[in-house]
Design a protein around this motif. Structure first.
Motif, PDB file in Angstrom:
ATOM      1  N   TYR A 262      45.504  31.742  46.158  1.00 30.57           N
ATOM      2  CA  TYR A 262      46.282  31.272  44.996  1.00 30.57           C
ATOM      3  C   TYR A 262      46.450  31.217  43.383  1.00 30.57           C
ATOM      4  O   TYR A 262      45.007  30.692  42.704  1.00 30.57           O
ATOM      5  CB  TYR A 262      46.217  29.040  45.086  1.00 30.57           C
ATOM      6  CG  TYR A 262      47.820  28.335  43.877  1.00 30.57           C
ATOM      7  CD1 TYR A 262      48.796  28.319  44.241  1.00 30.57           C
ATOM      8  CD2 TYR A 262      47.181  27.549  43.257  1.00 30.57           C
ATOM      9  CE1 TYR A 262      49.448  27.687  43.475  1.00 30.57           C
ATOM     10  CE2 TYR A 262      47.851  27.638  42.452  1.00 30.57           C
ATOM     11  CZ  TYR A 262      48.720  27.046  43.013  1.00 30.57           C
ATOM     12  OH  TYR A 262      49.576  26.481  41.712  1.00 30.57           O
ATOM     13  N   GLU A 263      47.130  31.542  42.957  1.00 33.14           N
ATOM     14  CA  GLU A 263      47.308  31.719  41.613  1.00 33.14           C
ATOM     15  C   GLU A 263      46.331  32.851  41.012  1.00 33.14           C
ATOM     16  O   GLU A 263      45.692  33.097  39.811  1.00 33.14           O
ATOM     17  CB  GLU A 263      46.843  31.091  40.381  1.00 33.14           C
ATOM     18  CG  GLU A 263      48.550  30.025  40.598  1.00 33.14           C
ATOM     19  CD  GLU A 263      47.959  28.694  39.575  1.00 33.14           C
ATOM     20  OE1 GLU A 263      46.772  28.111  38.649  1.00 33.14           O
ATOM     21  OE2 GLU A 263      49.588  28.336  39.441  1.00 33.14           O
ATOM     22  N   ILE A 264      45.973  34.294  42.151  1.00 33.25           N
ATOM     23  CA  ILE A 264      44.539  34.931  41.968  1.00 33.25           C
ATOM     24  C   ILE A 264      45.525  36.364  42.282  1.00 33.25           C
ATOM     25  O   ILE A 264      46.616  36.367  42.660  1.00 33.25           O
ATOM     26  CB  ILE A 264      43.924  35.498  43.399  1.00 33.25           C
ATOM     27  CG1 ILE A 264      43.186  34.232  43.029  1.00 33.25           C
ATOM     28  CG2 ILE A 264      42.808  36.675  43.817  1.00 33.25           C
ATOM     29  CD1 ILE A 264      41.773  33.973  42.195  1.00 33.25           C
ATOM     30  N   HIS A 265      45.589  37.249  40.844  1.00 34.27           N
ATOM     31  CA  HIS A 265      45.860  38.595  41.002  1.00 34.27           C
ATOM     32  C   HIS A 265      45.195  39.867  42.207  1.00 34.27           C
ATOM     33  O   HIS A 265      44.966  39.375  42.807  1.00 34.27           O
ATOM     34  CB  HIS A 265      46.061  38.715  39.418  1.00 34.27           C
ATOM     35  CG  HIS A 265      47.385  37.979  39.105  1.00 34.27           C
ATOM     36  ND1 HIS A 265      46.958  38.126  37.698  1.00 34.27           N
ATOM     37  CD2 HIS A 265      48.125  37.219  39.098  1.00 34.27           C
ATOM     38  CE1 HIS A 265      48.070  37.135  37.639  1.00 34.27           C
ATOM     39  NE2 HIS A 265      49.395  35.980  38.314  1.00 34.27           N
ATOM     40  N   ASP A 266      44.680  40.449  41.023  1.00 38.61           N
ATOM     41  CA  ASP A 266      43.590  40.945  41.869  1.00 38.61           C
ATOM     42  C   ASP A 266      42.558  40.906  42.080  1.00 38.61           C
ATOM     43  O   ASP A 266      41.358  39.652  42.017  1.00 38.61           O
ATOM     44  CB  ASP A 266      42.862  42.344  40.685  1.00 38.61           C
ATOM     45  CG  ASP A 266      42.093  43.663  41.089  1.00 38.61           C
ATOM     46  OD1 ASP A 266      41.754  43.123  42.371  1.00 38.61           O
ATOM     47  OD2 ASP A 266      41.919  44.264  40.954  1.00 38.61           O
ATOM     48  N   PRO A 267      42.248  40.074  43.839  1.00 45.29           N
ATOM     49  CA  PRO A 267      40.809  39.377  44.285  1.00 45.29           C
ATOM     50  C   PRO A 267      39.744  39.886  43.581  1.00 45.29           C
ATOM     51  O   PRO A 267      38.555  39.494  43.388  1.00 45.29           O
ATOM     52  CB  PRO A 267      41.113  39.971  45.999  1.00 45.29           C
ATOM     53  CG  PRO A 267      42.946  40.168  46.289  1.00 45.29           C
ATOM     54  CD  PRO A 267      43.092  40.886  45.125  1.00 45.29           C
ATOM     55  N   GLU A 268      39.715  41.836  43.963  1.00 43.77           N
ATOM     56  CA  GLU A 268      38.470  41.836  43.467  1.00 43.77           C
ATOM     57  C   GLU A 268      38.059  41.439  41.715  1.00 43.77           C
ATOM     58  O   GLU A 268      36.750  41.407  41.367  1.00 43.77           O
ATOM     59  CB  GLU A 268      38.206  43.619  43.383  1.00 43.77           C
ATOM     60  CG  GLU A 268      38.190  44.202  44.474  1.00 43.77           C
ATOM     61  CD  GLU A 268      37.647  45.330  44.713  1.00 43.77           C
ATOM     62  OE1 GLU A 268      37.292  45.772  43.898  1.00 43.77           O
ATOM     63  OE2 GLU A 268      38.561  46.247  45.822  1.00 43.77           O
ATOM     64  N   ARG A 269      39.095  41.115  40.700  1.00 44.59           N
ATOM     65  CA  ARG A 269      39.025  40.552  39.414  1.00 44.59           C
ATOM     66  C   ARG A 269      38.978  39.559  38.762  1.00 44.59           C
ATOM     67  O   ARG A 269      40.366  39.884  38.208  1.00 44.59           O
ATOM     68  CB  ARG A 269      38.962  41.633  38.507  1.00 44.59           C
ATOM     69  CG  ARG A 269      37.635  43.168  38.289  1.00 44.59           C
ATOM     70  CD  ARG A 269      39.296  44.307  37.535  1.00 44.59           C
ATOM     71  NE  ARG A 269      39.850  45.171  38.739  1.00 44.59           N
ATOM     72  CZ  ARG A 269      38.983  45.955  39.623  1.00 44.59           C
ATOM     73  NH1 ARG A 269      38.238  46.326  39.561  1.00 44.59           N
ATOM     74  NH2 ARG A 269      40.610  46.991  40.249  1.00 44.59           N
ATOM     75  N   TYR A 270      38.271  38.431  39.419  1.00 46.08           N
ATOM     76  CA  TYR A 270      39.422  36.842  38.827  1.00 46.08           C
ATOM     77  C   TYR A 270      38.746  36.841  37.327  1.00 46.08           C
ATOM     78  O   TYR A 270      37.115  36.325  37.632  1.00 46.08           O
ATOM     79  CB  TYR A 270      38.936  36.217  40.051  1.00 46.08           C
ATOM     80  CG  TYR A 270      38.949  34.778  39.405  1.00 46.08           C
ATOM     81  CD1 TYR A 270      40.887  34.642  39.055  1.00 46.08           C
ATOM     82  CD2 TYR A 270      38.728  33.447  39.826  1.00 46.08           C
ATOM     83  CE1 TYR A 270      41.081  33.049  38.590  1.00 46.08           C
ATOM     84  CE2 TYR A 270      39.054  32.447  39.415  1.00 46.08           C
ATOM     85  CZ  TYR A 270      40.816  32.176  39.082  1.00 46.08           C
ATOM     86  OH  TYR A 270      41.110  31.410  38.876  1.00 46.08           O
TER      87      TYR A 270
END
Lengths: 447, 99
Positions: A262-270
């Motif tokens: 939820y409301e995450i873009h690139d999961p590797e770079r939050y």
């Protein structure tokens, strides 16, 4: 070292209060966190503070604190919240007054330093690539998404209640974990894991069955009494997400996966002020009823740039709605929109942007090519961003006039006017943000 | 078959960017979902002219995709004139896709 129990008492400003009281009472929590600030809330709060220097904090602060403070004080549960909004110090004073009135001896801290309005001028806005100063008189507020350091120092100093303004949402949870486990602020793996715990909990019921139910497909038991979540966090930052027995809702791999992204873009770079969290290799395992084990998050060094939420006056919104039913209702709705356009033509440049919707057909997504459903009724909606309040008022007036001067059978008019507070983003170097905590003197004990 | 039969989804917003997760109910359906839901297909479903605006992230261990759609929210929640300023409804719109 034992696990830390940390719960979510609110996921947005208007969230339900009863589930937080239940967590405070039965959760055996070390910490209860209330996340109540959205992108625009802080700008609105800054406006309130300008009108009244003692205002600018969350309007529900008093109700929430009266509801949970006695139980939290009794159980040794410490509270962390961003309900300070634009005025954490005034909020802390109010909580102190409430505590005194209830005969409770609690140490209250305010975290300040997120307000960077005096420094934001030269910084470029992401949306326009122009400096914030170009907004001139329309600039309302600039608040940095601060990290967890001042929350940690307040807890280290013994605060029972920590009241922040614009902290990053996960930092409200990360702070108590760093304080409890003594994690180093360059232990990127643990900071990443703590951030994940915060991210999963920050929207409260969104991980316990709220924003999830789809009857016949995704069933949620007793959603009416949905419980708020808590995490049992191990010293290494891995955790179990669960909720109290007897509450409604569910915690499953599915609810956790939806909230993880939820409301995450690139999961590797939050991107967070304290760490760049990496959720890309997280695993979720159902280990019991309403119990999901979360592991595998990690992190990388923070960028040193802090996101700033810049609030600005963005004109006035005028909006109106009217319903049509039965045979040919769609054609009458379209005629209504045509009439509104024709009658508002004399507003000229007073209308900056407008939009007409037929609710039931194209209001939520007008671009997907879906077949036209058979409709018992439709609702016409017209909204416009206007240069001034008087023009915005015209919008609703013209929609109301459709009663007598519009298509056949229009009913149920609604109209509204409000000031629009827009939010833009900028980035500021962490060196330019000085965050601190202040412990309020315990006048109760002194007296 | 509609995507709704084999997957669930959730939409979130940050500024003018919508992100929509798509998650398989059963591991057996994961390969099909991964194959059919390309960036281009999702862009076309939402009528996004520039496919570059849609970015897909793959989380195989969770049988999940995460789509990030730029410029999807008419300026973002604070200034959008849309009824659903957050784009919360967009996840359900995506699940309407015919596979």
């Amino acid at each position: 070292m034992r696990r830390v129990r940390i719960g979510a008492g609110a996921g947005f400003q208007g969230d339900r209060i009863d589930p937080a009281v239940d967590l405070a009472t039965r959760g055996a929590l070390d910490f209860l966190v209330f996340e109540c600030l959205a992108e625009r809330t802080i700008a609105l709060a800054q406006q309130n503070r300008r009108k009244d220097p003692s205002a600018g904090f969350d309007p529900l602060l008093e109700r929430r604190m009266r509801a949970v403070l006695p139980t939290c004080a009794q159980n040794g549960t410490r509270i962390v919240t961003n309900m300070g909004a634009a005025n954490p110090l005034a909020a802390a004073c109010l909580v102190q007054r409430i505590a005194r009135e209830l005969g409770l001896s609690v140490k209250i801290a305010a975290v300040t330093g997120d307000d960077v309005l005096d420094r934001i001028g030269p910084h470029l806005l992401e949306e326009t690539a122009a400096p914030a100063s170009a907004l001139g008189q329309n600039l309302i507020s600039a608040n940095a998404y601060i990290g967890c350091r001042a929350i940690v120092s307040a807890l280290d100093a013994g605060a029972d209640v920590v009241i922040c303004g614009r902290a990053s949402d996960p930092a409200l949870f990360l702070g108590p974990l760093v304080h409890s486990f003594g994690w180093h602020m360059d232990d990127w793996t643990r900071l990443g894991r703590g951030t994940l715990v915060g991210h999963l909990l920050e929207c409260a019921a969104q991980i316990t069955g709220g924003y999830f139910a789809d009857p016949g497909v995704k069933c949620v038991p007793d959603l009416a009494h949905v419980g708020f979540p808590l995490a049992e966090v191990a010293p290494d930052g891995n955790a179990v997400i669960t909720k109290l027995p007897g509450t409604g809702g569910l915690v499953s791999r599915s609810t956790c996966t939806e909230q993880l992204l939820y409301e995450i873009h690139d999961p590797e770079r939050y991107f967070q002020p304290d760490v760049i969290a990496d959720f890309s290799r997280v695993t979720l395992e159902e280990i019991g009823p309403d119990r999901v084990a979360v592991s595998g998050a990690s992190g990388k060094p923070a960028t040193g740039a802090i996101k700033v939420s810049v609030g600005y006056h963005d004109g006035w919104l005028g909006e109106g709605q009217i319903s049509y039913a039965g045979a040919n209702c769609v054609a009458r709705g379209r005629l209504a929109l045509d009439l509104i356009h024709a009658r508002l033509a004399d507003c000229g440049t007073g209308i900056l942007e407008d939009r007409g919707d037929l609710i039931g057909i194209d209001a939520t997504c007008r671009r997907a090519s879906l077949p036209l459903p058979a409709l018992a009724d439709i609702r016409v909606r017209y909204a416009a961003r206007c240069r001034d309040e008087a023009t915005a008022r015209r919008i609703g007036e013209e929609i109301e006039a459709l009663y007598l001067c519009g298509p056949a059978g229009g009913g149920g008019v609604f109209k509204t006017v409000r000031e629009i507070v827009g939010v833009a983003s900028a980035f500021i170097s962490a060196e330019h943000v000085t965050v601190t905590h202040e412990i309020l003197e315990d006048q109760h004990e002194a007296a | 078959m509609k995507l709704h039969r084999i997957a669930h989804a959730r939409a979130g917003d940050k500024g003018d960017i919508s992100n929509i997760s798509v998650i398989a109910y059963h591991p057996k359906d994961w390969p099909l979902i991964k194959e059919r839901l390309s960036e281009a297909r999702v862009a076309s479903h939402f009528g996004v002219a520039d496919a570059e605006c849609v970015k897909r992230y793959v989380l195989p261990q969770l049988h999940a995709l995460n789509f990030v759609v730029r410029g999807a929210l008419a300026g973002g929640v604070t200034r959008s004139l849309a009824l659903d300023t957050h784009g919360k409804c967009l996840a359900s719109v995506l699940l309407e896709m015919e596979l």
